[in-house]
Scaffold this motif. Sequence first.
Motif, mmCIF file in Angstrom:
data_model
loop_
_atom_site.group_PDB
_atom_site.id
_atom_site.type_symbol
_atom_site.label_atom_id
_atom_site.label_comp_id
_atom_site.label_asym_id
_atom_site.label_seq_id
_atom_site.Cartn_x
_atom_site.Cartn_y
_atom_site.Cartn_z
ATOM 1 N N PHE A 190 -1.068 8.320 -3.160
ATOM 2 C CA PHE A 190 -2.151 8.665 -4.194
ATOM 3 C C PHE A 190 -3.101 9.384 -3.020
ATOM 4 O O PHE A 190 -3.751 10.459 -3.549
ATOM 5 C CB PHE A 190 -2.823 7.644 -4.742
ATOM 6 C CG PHE A 190 -2.300 7.177 -5.968
ATOM 7 C CD1 PHE A 190 -1.432 7.948 -6.519
ATOM 8 C CD2 PHE A 190 -2.083 5.771 -6.338
ATOM 9 C CE1 PHE A 190 -0.810 7.491 -7.869
ATOM 10 C CE2 PHE A 190 -1.480 5.533 -7.551
ATOM 11 C CZ PHE A 190 -0.846 6.248 -8.009
ATOM 12 N N ILE A 191 -3.255 9.032 -1.684
ATOM 13 C CA ILE A 191 -4.171 9.823 -0.835
ATOM 14 C C ILE A 191 -3.571 11.258 -0.511
ATOM 15 O O ILE A 191 -4.252 12.040 -0.699
ATOM 16 C CB ILE A 191 -4.107 8.781 0.563
ATOM 17 C CG1 ILE A 191 -5.083 7.658 0.309
ATOM 18 C CG2 ILE A 191 -4.776 9.712 1.673
ATOM 19 C CD1 ILE A 191 -4.913 6.639 1.367
ATOM 20 N N PHE A 192 -2.205 11.248 -0.366
ATOM 21 C CA PHE A 192 -1.451 12.625 -0.073
ATOM 22 C C PHE A 192 -1.974 13.431 -1.272
ATOM 23 O O PHE A 192 -1.953 14.632 -1.274
ATOM 24 C CB PHE A 192 0.012 12.141 -0.376
ATOM 25 C CG PHE A 192 0.527 12.161 1.164
ATOM 26 C CD1 PHE A 192 0.234 12.852 2.405
ATOM 27 C CD2 PHE A 192 1.395 10.937 1.454
ATOM 28 C CE1 PHE A 192 0.832 12.638 3.459
ATOM 29 C CE2 PHE A 192 1.849 10.795 2.836
ATOM 30 C CZ PHE A 192 1.571 11.373 3.695
ATOM 31 N N THR A 219 11.020 11.105 -3.779
ATOM 32 C CA THR A 219 10.726 12.351 -4.418
ATOM 33 C C THR A 219 9.949 12.570 -5.690
ATOM 34 O O THR A 219 9.616 13.627 -6.098
ATOM 35 C CB THR A 219 12.010 13.368 -4.517
ATOM 36 O OG1 THR A 219 12.742 13.072 -5.520
ATOM 37 C CG2 THR A 219 12.680 13.415 -3.200
ATOM 38 N N TRP A 220 9.771 11.204 -6.552
ATOM 39 C CA TRP A 220 8.954 11.278 -7.485
ATOM 40 C C TRP A 220 7.202 11.812 -7.123
ATOM 41 O O TRP A 220 6.691 12.487 -7.715
ATOM 42 C CB TRP A 220 8.547 9.758 -7.957
ATOM 43 C CG TRP A 220 7.803 8.948 -7.073
ATOM 44 C CD1 TRP A 220 8.244 7.951 -5.946
ATOM 45 C CD2 TRP A 220 6.390 8.859 -6.907
ATOM 46 N NE1 TRP A 220 7.154 7.576 -5.398
ATOM 47 C CE2 TRP A 220 5.987 7.739 -6.046
ATOM 48 C CE3 TRP A 220 5.244 9.281 -7.837
ATOM 49 C CZ2 TRP A 220 4.807 7.278 -5.847
ATOM 50 C CZ3 TRP A 220 3.936 8.634 -7.388
ATOM 51 C CH2 TRP A 220 3.753 7.832 -6.498
ATOM 52 N N SER A 221 6.984 11.701 -5.921
ATOM 53 C CA SER A 221 5.714 12.209 -5.204
ATOM 54 C C SER A 221 5.696 13.724 -5.277
ATOM 55 O O SER A 221 4.876 14.440 -5.528
ATOM 56 C CB SER A 221 5.304 11.554 -4.018
ATOM 57 O OG SER A 221 6.293 11.786 -2.940
ATOM 58 N N LEU A 222 6.884 14.144 -4.666
ATOM 59 C CA LEU A 222 6.911 15.574 -4.749
ATOM 60 C C LEU A 222 7.512 16.292 -5.991
ATOM 61 O O LEU A 222 6.686 17.454 -6.208
ATOM 62 C CB LEU A 222 8.234 15.991 -3.949
ATOM 63 C CG LEU A 222 8.625 15.482 -2.643
ATOM 64 C CD1 LEU A 222 9.648 15.943 -1.923
ATOM 65 C CD2 LEU A 222 7.328 15.912 -1.735
ATOM 66 N N ILE A 245 -0.629 5.419 -16.865
ATOM 67 C CA ILE A 245 -1.902 5.593 -16.044
ATOM 68 C C ILE A 245 -1.790 6.014 -14.509
ATOM 69 O O ILE A 245 -2.634 6.775 -14.192
ATOM 70 C CB ILE A 245 -2.524 4.046 -15.676
ATOM 71 C CG1 ILE A 245 -3.095 3.330 -17.223
ATOM 72 C CG2 ILE A 245 -3.518 3.889 -14.674
ATOM 73 C CD1 ILE A 245 -3.249 2.027 -17.073
ATOM 74 N N GLY A 246 -0.565 5.771 -14.254
ATOM 75 C CA GLY A 246 -0.091 6.360 -12.899
ATOM 76 C C GLY A 246 -0.197 8.186 -13.004
ATOM 77 O O GLY A 246 -0.629 8.369 -11.958
ATOM 78 N N CYS A 247 0.346 8.600 -14.095
ATOM 79 C CA CYS A 247 0.636 9.992 -14.230
ATOM 80 C C CYS A 247 -1.032 10.420 -14.066
ATOM 81 O O CYS A 247 -1.364 11.371 -13.687
ATOM 82 C CB CYS A 247 1.278 10.202 -15.239
ATOM 83 S SG CYS A 247 2.824 9.690 -15.437
ATOM 84 N N LEU A 248 -1.988 9.742 -15.043
ATOM 85 C CA LEU A 248 -3.274 10.199 -15.089
ATOM 86 C C LEU A 248 -3.999 9.952 -13.708
ATOM 87 O O LEU A 248 -4.690 11.139 -13.421
ATOM 88 C CB LEU A 248 -4.070 9.090 -15.998
ATOM 89 C CG LEU A 248 -5.520 9.421 -16.290
ATOM 90 C CD1 LEU A 248 -5.758 10.721 -16.635
ATOM 91 C CD2 LEU A 248 -6.051 8.325 -17.223
ATOM 92 N N ILE A 249 -3.574 8.979 -12.852
ATOM 93 C CA ILE A 249 -4.407 8.916 -11.449
ATOM 94 C C ILE A 249 -4.047 10.437 -10.868
ATOM 95 O O ILE A 249 -4.754 10.975 -9.959
ATOM 96 C CB ILE A 249 -3.914 7.686 -10.799
ATOM 97 C CG1 ILE A 249 -4.632 6.502 -11.681
ATOM 98 C CG2 ILE A 249 -4.301 7.721 -9.555
ATOM 99 C CD1 ILE A 249 -4.119 5.279 -11.156
ATOM 100 N N TYR A 291 0.827 -1.338 0.135
ATOM 101 C CA TYR A 291 -0.063 -0.002 0.087
ATOM 102 C C TYR A 291 0.744 1.136 -0.025
ATOM 103 O O TYR A 291 0.144 2.423 0.371
ATOM 104 C CB TYR A 291 -0.936 -0.115 1.273
ATOM 105 C CG TYR A 291 -2.093 -1.036 1.157
ATOM 106 C CD1 TYR A 291 -2.997 -1.234 0.210
ATOM 107 C CD2 TYR A 291 -2.038 -2.090 2.023
ATOM 108 C CE1 TYR A 291 -4.004 -2.118 0.250
ATOM 109 C CE2 TYR A 291 -2.581 -3.276 2.046
ATOM 110 C CZ TYR A 291 -3.806 -3.257 1.166
ATOM 111 O OH TYR A 291 -4.809 -4.336 1.260
ATOM 112 N N GLY A 292 2.003 1.323 -0.250
ATOM 113 C CA GLY A 292 2.842 2.279 -0.233
ATOM 114 C C GLY A 292 2.374 3.420 -1.199
ATOM 115 O O GLY A 292 2.065 4.509 -0.850
ATOM 116 N N GLU A 293 2.139 3.059 -2.758
ATOM 117 C CA GLU A 293 1.787 4.029 -3.467
ATOM 118 C C GLU A 293 0.428 4.355 -3.278
ATOM 119 O O GLU A 293 0.001 5.789 -3.431
ATOM 120 C CB GLU A 293 1.918 3.013 -5.025
ATOM 121 C CG GLU A 293 1.416 4.117 -6.062
ATOM 122 C CD GLU A 293 1.275 3.429 -7.340
ATOM 123 O OE1 GLU A 293 2.402 3.774 -8.168
ATOM 124 O OE2 GLU A 293 0.760 2.475 -7.468
#
Length: 370
Positions: free
Chosen positions: A53-55, A141-144, A193-197, A47-49
């Motif tokens: 996504f919740i962030f 830092t992909w999320s940042l 798909i991840g970018c779209l999400i 559930y890391g990703e």
Amino acid sequence: MPAPKRLDYLDGWRVAAILMVFADHFSMNHAIAAFYEKSPLGVVAQYGETGVFIFFFISGYVVSLGCLKEAERTGGFSARAFYIRRFFRIVPPLMLYLTALLALGLGGAIEFGWDDFLSGALYLCNSTAPGVACKWYVGHTWSLAFETQFYWLFPAVFSWLALGKTPRLWPASAALAFAAVPFVFTIWWIGKIGCLIAYSLFFLGYLAARRAGAGWPRLGGWRYPALAGAALIVFMPRSVVASFGADEEMKGALIAWYRLAYIGAIPTLVLLTGAPGTILHGLLSNGVLAWLGRASYSVYLWQQLCNGPVFNDLDVLPQFALMGAMLLFCLCLFPLEQRLVGFGRAAARRRSAEGAQAPGAELAANPAAC
């Protein structure tokens, strides 16, 4: 301009999300990975990703609420003030972390160099763009990077959607090009798909902020079934989804497409737990959780170091002790972080006031023109 009132239950969600990241990254430790393989509890590493996504949704929601309240109070919106606030919220903690990594790397303690430093500092670790190098210590830092790309684009979109202003071509095009980097130079495990999400969750945060809880009364008796259904989608183990695939390629495709359901499920889950008077709202709004949630940004940054290769051979208890020490370190940093945030807000207020007094002050109401 006073800061909007905090929604404590969202800070509770930040803690839940960071715990999902912890559980995933703990699998880098060899002893914990062995435990995960033998125990049903190993499912928590999936559930890391999801936590990230919740962030993303929370970020889009909170930032949009603040900007909508600013526009309601003042009749306008300053993009420069927005960027100042975001800079002092995001950049100093990241630069402290990257500088510490660089010192450790140059000293030979970890594998980290200038290429990693620049890739993280330029918010490019969600891409495979030429010259980008993001080894483990800045991989998260992909999320940042997604958040920062969204923040660059947001004022132009906000100008158009909320204020009816037409964005200026060149600033909007530059922001759009930056946001398009991960779509053009896509990392395989994020995928298009991840970018779209990611971007869908950011902008659904804006739509949710526009309605600000108006959907709760309409759901009536369907609120709890909707909440249960959203939770089932969000927390469905990926191993269950993958089990329907005949081979590895099909398993990966099933997981990738299943993630699209997060676009509806994550906003539903987060927003419905925010309905006042519910048990989950009370739990998530707990004072201790809310306080920890406010410090979650630095915790997210520094946990990556503690789960890095140099510590992967630690036994379980020393690994937990290391994470506990990291948490205390981040909590000690938090007052300084808050002072910087306050300084950024004060600087943004001064910038807004100067814009309101200057000739052509109407530009302050147009974020794309600021």
